[in-house]
Structures are given as C-alpha cells and as structure tokens.
Enzyme design. Sequence first.
Site, mmCIF file in Angstrom:
data_model
loop_
_atom_site.group_PDB
_atom_site.id
_atom_site.type_symbol
_atom_site.label_atom_id
_atom_site.label_comp_id
_atom_site.label_asym_id
_atom_site.label_seq_id
_atom_site.Cartn_x
_atom_site.Cartn_y
_atom_site.Cartn_z
ATOM 1 N N ARG A 127 18.757 19.896 78.168
ATOM 2 C CA ARG A 127 19.098 21.246 78.642
ATOM 3 C C ARG A 127 19.246 21.291 80.156
ATOM 4 N NH1 ARG A 127 13.721 23.712 75.985
ATOM 5 N NH2 ARG A 127 14.215 22.035 74.525
ATOM 6 N N GLU B 97 15.062 17.158 78.585
ATOM 7 C CA GLU B 97 15.977 16.796 79.667
ATOM 8 C C GLU B 97 17.412 17.215 79.388
ATOM 9 O OE1 GLU B 97 15.245 14.843 77.227
ATOM 10 O OE2 GLU B 97 17.296 14.288 76.682
ATOM 11 N N ASP C 222 17.252 8.287 76.074
ATOM 12 C CA ASP C 222 16.226 9.292 76.385
ATOM 13 C C ASP C 222 14.852 8.720 76.061
ATOM 14 O OD1 ASP C 222 14.629 11.504 76.719
ATOM 15 O OD2 ASP C 222 15.372 12.560 74.930
ATOM 16 N N LYS D 63 26.316 16.781 75.478
ATOM 17 C CA LYS D 63 25.138 16.136 76.073
ATOM 18 C C LYS D 63 25.372 14.637 76.091
ATOM 19 C CE LYS D 63 20.188 15.233 75.230
ATOM 20 N NZ LYS D 63 18.936 15.666 74.563
ATOM 21 N N ASP E 12 10.721 15.548 78.733
ATOM 22 C CA ASP E 12 11.477 15.180 77.535
ATOM 23 C C ASP E 12 12.447 16.288 77.112
ATOM 24 O OD1 ASP E 12 12.306 13.571 75.488
ATOM 25 O OD2 ASP E 12 10.527 13.854 74.232
ATOM 26 N N LYS F 56 8.249 9.293 74.954
ATOM 27 C CA LYS F 56 8.314 9.459 73.495
ATOM 28 C C LYS F 56 7.365 8.451 72.847
ATOM 29 C CE LYS F 56 12.914 11.423 73.003
ATOM 30 N NZ LYS F 56 12.443 12.714 72.501
HETATM 31 N N1 BES Z 1 16.899 14.049 72.461
HETATM 32 C C1 BES Z 1 15.751 14.807 72.116
HETATM 33 C C2 BES Z 1 15.906 15.594 70.817
HETATM 34 C C3 BES Z 1 15.867 14.777 69.560
HETATM 35 C C4 BES Z 1 14.658 14.467 68.971
HETATM 36 C C5 BES Z 1 17.032 14.416 68.936
HETATM 37 C C6 BES Z 1 14.638 13.768 67.785
HETATM 38 C C7 BES Z 1 17.009 13.713 67.737
HETATM 39 C C8 BES Z 1 15.808 13.397 67.160
HETATM 40 C C9 BES Z 1 15.453 15.836 73.216
HETATM 41 O O1 BES Z 1 15.768 15.430 74.500
HETATM 42 C C10 BES Z 1 13.998 16.085 73.179
HETATM 43 O O2 BES Z 1 13.261 15.172 73.471
HETATM 44 N N2 BES Z 1 13.607 17.305 72.839
HETATM 45 C C11 BES Z 1 12.241 17.638 72.750
HETATM 46 C C12 BES Z 1 12.082 19.005 73.358
HETATM 47 C C13 BES Z 1 10.646 19.405 73.536
HETATM 48 C C14 BES Z 1 9.990 18.565 74.596
HETATM 49 C C15 BES Z 1 10.613 20.860 73.908
HETATM 50 C C16 BES Z 1 11.846 17.644 71.280
HETATM 51 O O3 BES Z 1 12.626 18.075 70.444
HETATM 52 O O4 BES Z 1 10.756 17.172 70.972
HETATM 53 ZN ZN ZN Z 2 17.272 14.052 74.678
HETATM 54 MN MN MN Z 3 14.176 14.351 75.390
#
Ligand code: BES
Ligand code: ZN
Ligand code: MN
Length: 491
Positions: A344, A342, A261, A256, A340, A268
């Site tokens: 995947r 993104e 992000d 990835k 968020d 966020k």
């Molecule tokens: N990059 C984040 C995941 C992440 C969160 C990595 C905190 C390290 C620390 C990913 O893109 C994300 O935002 N995932 C969301 C998914 C949700 C919207 C289903 C998440 O984990 O909140």
């Molecule tokens: Zn991310």
């Molecule tokens: Mn994200």
Amino acid sequence: MRPSLSSAALQDWNGDVLVVGLLKDDAGTSRGTLEQRFSGLGSALEQQDFKAKSGEQVVFNLLDPQGPKRLVVLGLGEPEAFTLTSLRSAAAKAAKASSGFTGSLGLQLPWDGFEPNAAAAAAAEAVRLALYADQRFRKEPEPRRLPEAVELIGLPSAAEAGLDGVSADCAGVELARQLVAAPPNEVTPKVLADTAQQLAKDHNLQLTVLERSDCETRGMGAYLSVSQGSDLEPKFIHLVYKPSGDIKRRLALVGKGLTFDSGGYNLKVGGAQIDMMKFDMGGSAAVLGAMRSIAERRPAGVEVHMVVAACENMINGSAVHPGDIVTAADGTTIEINNTDAEGRLTLADALLFACEQKPDAVVDLATLTGACVVALGDEMAGFWSNDEVLAEGLQGAADTACEGLWRMPLRKSYKDGLKSKLADMKNTGPRPGGSITAALFLEHFVAKGTAWAHIDIAGTVWSDKGRGADPPGATGYGVRTLVNWVCNQAA
Ligand code: BES
Ligand code: ZN
Ligand code: MN
C-alpha cells in the site's frame, strides 16, 4: 497452436484427436451422431457405465487409418449447471486428453445457450492456456508434443470473430505467468522495467522509467521507504498505449510490483509463506500482460496508462524501521507501524502518479493482504470501488473472462483503524477486516471524483494444484478481465 472453426460437422471430422462433451440426458444431439459414426460406441459407453456425469471421461484409441486416432468422450453433468466456466474446464480437459498428438484436436462441446463469440473465445483460450508449461528453469526441458491446430466443431460461422483476440490475450496471460513464476533472483525491478521496454519497442508504446533520484524529486517517500533496505534499484514504470485517432476515454492500470516481500523488519515468519513472495509482483505482471494484449489488439478511442512502482522489501542497515514516519508525494505523512504492509505504501505514490494523468478511471491490482485470502479463498479476488459504473463494468469483464471477482465494502468507519497519534495515517489497522482497511488506505490517495477500483489478487495469483483451465502455478489472473474491461470501452 492455431484455433479455428471446423468446416466439417461432427460426423465428418477427420483430424487426429476428437473430443466430444456430453451433457446428462442428452438423448438426441451429439451422442446420437457419435453413436452413428462409431459403431459399437453406445454399448462401449454403457459397459463403462458412462452417465455423462461431470468429470467422467472415456478414452478410445482407434485403429481406423481413415478416421481420428483417438476419441475422448467427456461427461459434463446437468445442463442447468453447465456455465461458461464449465465450458472452459471442459476445453482444458480436452487439451490434456490430446497430449502426445502433434496434429489436430477437434472439439465439440454443448455451445448452445452461450453467446457464440464468447463460447469460441473461452474454449480456444482454455485449450491454449491449459497446455502452458514452464520449463525455463530446467537443465533439460522435456520435449512436448502439442496439437498444431485446434478446431471447434459445431459453432456458427459468425463465432469466427470470437477467435480474433485469443492469441493476443493468451500471450498476455502467458507473459504474466512467466513473470510471476520466475524466482526473485531472476525477476527484479530492473527486469520489470526491461519487460516494459521490450513491449514499448515491439508494439509502439511510450515508456518512461523514473529512477530513484527522479522519485526523490517527486517526493515519493512512501514508495522509496519500501525500497531503501534493498540492494536493487527501484524502478517506477509508466507505459502508455495511445490509439491513433480521437481519444474518448483515458484509463489507468496500476500494479503492485514487489519482486520480493520479506516483510522487512516485521519479517515474515511462521507460515507466512516468505518463500512464495516472488509472486508479490502479480499485480504488475497482470498489468504488463494486459498491456501486451491491448497493444496487439489496439482498441480505438481508449488511452491506457500502466503504472508500476517496482521494488523489493528487504532488510539491511538502511531499511525502514517499524515506527518510521514517511511522506507520500501529496504530502500525506504515514507512520509505518508494520513494514510488512509495504504494498500500500508503493501503491500510494503509484495511485497519486496515475491520477496526475487525469484518467476517467483507475484500476489497481495487488497481492495486498492475507486477509483477502482468508475471506475469499483462492478462486475469487476481492474488489472495492467508489463508482457503480466502473464496478459493474469490471464485474462483467471478469464474468466473461471466467475470473472470480467478488465485491467487498469500502466501509468508511473502518478508516478509524488507520488513525495515528503522530502522523496523518498509520499504514496498518487492526487484523479484523484487514483487506478493507487496506482498500481504504489506498482510496486516500485517489484524486477526488476519479472512478477507482482496487482488486486484491493475493489468493488468485497462484494455484498450487491448478484450477479449472489453469495448470498449477502462476495463474496470470487479471489479464483477461482487464483486457475485456478496456476493450469494452473502445469507441
Ligand atoms: N504481500 C503480502 C500479502 C500476501 C500475504 C499475499 C499472503 C499473498 C499471500 C502483503 O505485503 C502483506 O504482507 N500484507 C500483510 C498486511 C498486514 C501486515 C496488515 C498481511 O496480509 O499479513
Ligand atoms: Zn507484499
Ligand atoms: Mn508484506
């Protein structure tokens, strides 16, 4: 910093800093030798109430011009609890205890009970990686005094071979750490592509970078939707290592590569660590680092394809709306119920591309979900796999690397959480089991019959306090596991 096996035994070693690790109840071996060599040591240790408990450390600065200038005695605790991970931590402590000396560091640890090659590699790597410091962004870097030579004392000479890959592996880990730690205004999708270009040039690898228009032609609508709110051009990076001679196995490493992000319109907010989202390219950093090391080690018989769909998740008037429906390269339609989720989306098109290379196995690494961090914390990555041989191979590779890795279930019924009323899938399921639905989403894009594993490194990519042999900051997690896994399949 050169690692080597010392030709001198403990009683004769005469470099600058001597570090000796002692297990509890070690009546005979190292302690006895030490006490013979340094008169008064036994009573000095007793005075300091040294019990060889794990974490104990006594430092002696010595004045004898003939011998070592500093002696460090480390307590290593109970013999039964002394693992390869403990050995790495002890070597890292030794490295730190040598700070200020530019000469040689001699290190005697309880090697018995470990495979000598693995023990030598673990200790030498830990010393180098513990001394890593990132001063690229300082106006005036602090001058550093590091040991020039590291000598492992008391290992059989056959362990010499264990040191062969150390420099290449550490360079790979350091590359990954540098990429992850650099801020998002520094490491952009173009910089990831340029890094791949440099590796290709230095190590004779094949590189293709697909530009936005190429990706459009290929119908990579899931990937491109993530990038469309950013002013930076997406870069789809395909780097290939081809050994000379017959190819027995073809492997793909997918990372990835979100250089930032923001969450997109599902921004966020409130403790979602937006300021840390430079590390959202940790998967791409790990696969680039692994390629750096593989290219130098040149394992025979395995061809390795690295794939990174690099971009930024940002907001502007063209950014994807929550609710948009996009189409991946295989025609699957995806309702983006959360911008968020993104990673995947980018990985969907990256996995489809990787499977087009007809690999025997595909492994992806991604800082994919906060849910994985909730489940496993920051010392273990979660992994999911559709193939037992691959799963075992990865677990073994991670164990040798001392990188925490824990298998998680691909529970098929949870895929229902991704059902969309309009499109083939939503990109986000319910919060419970969020790292599992993310894995199931990815699996949808893996060609039938291809062995695949997904490693969620959201927790392990970064360490605020440092852990084991890792200093605080970017860990470079995944590089050593991947390199071990690839090299274990060499012909
Ligand atoms: N990059 C984040 C995941 C992440 C969160 C990595 C905190 C390290 C620390 C990913 O893109 C994300 O935002 N995932 C969301 C998914 C949700 C919207 C289903 C998440 O984990 O909140
Ligand atoms: Zn991310
Ligand atoms: Mn994200």
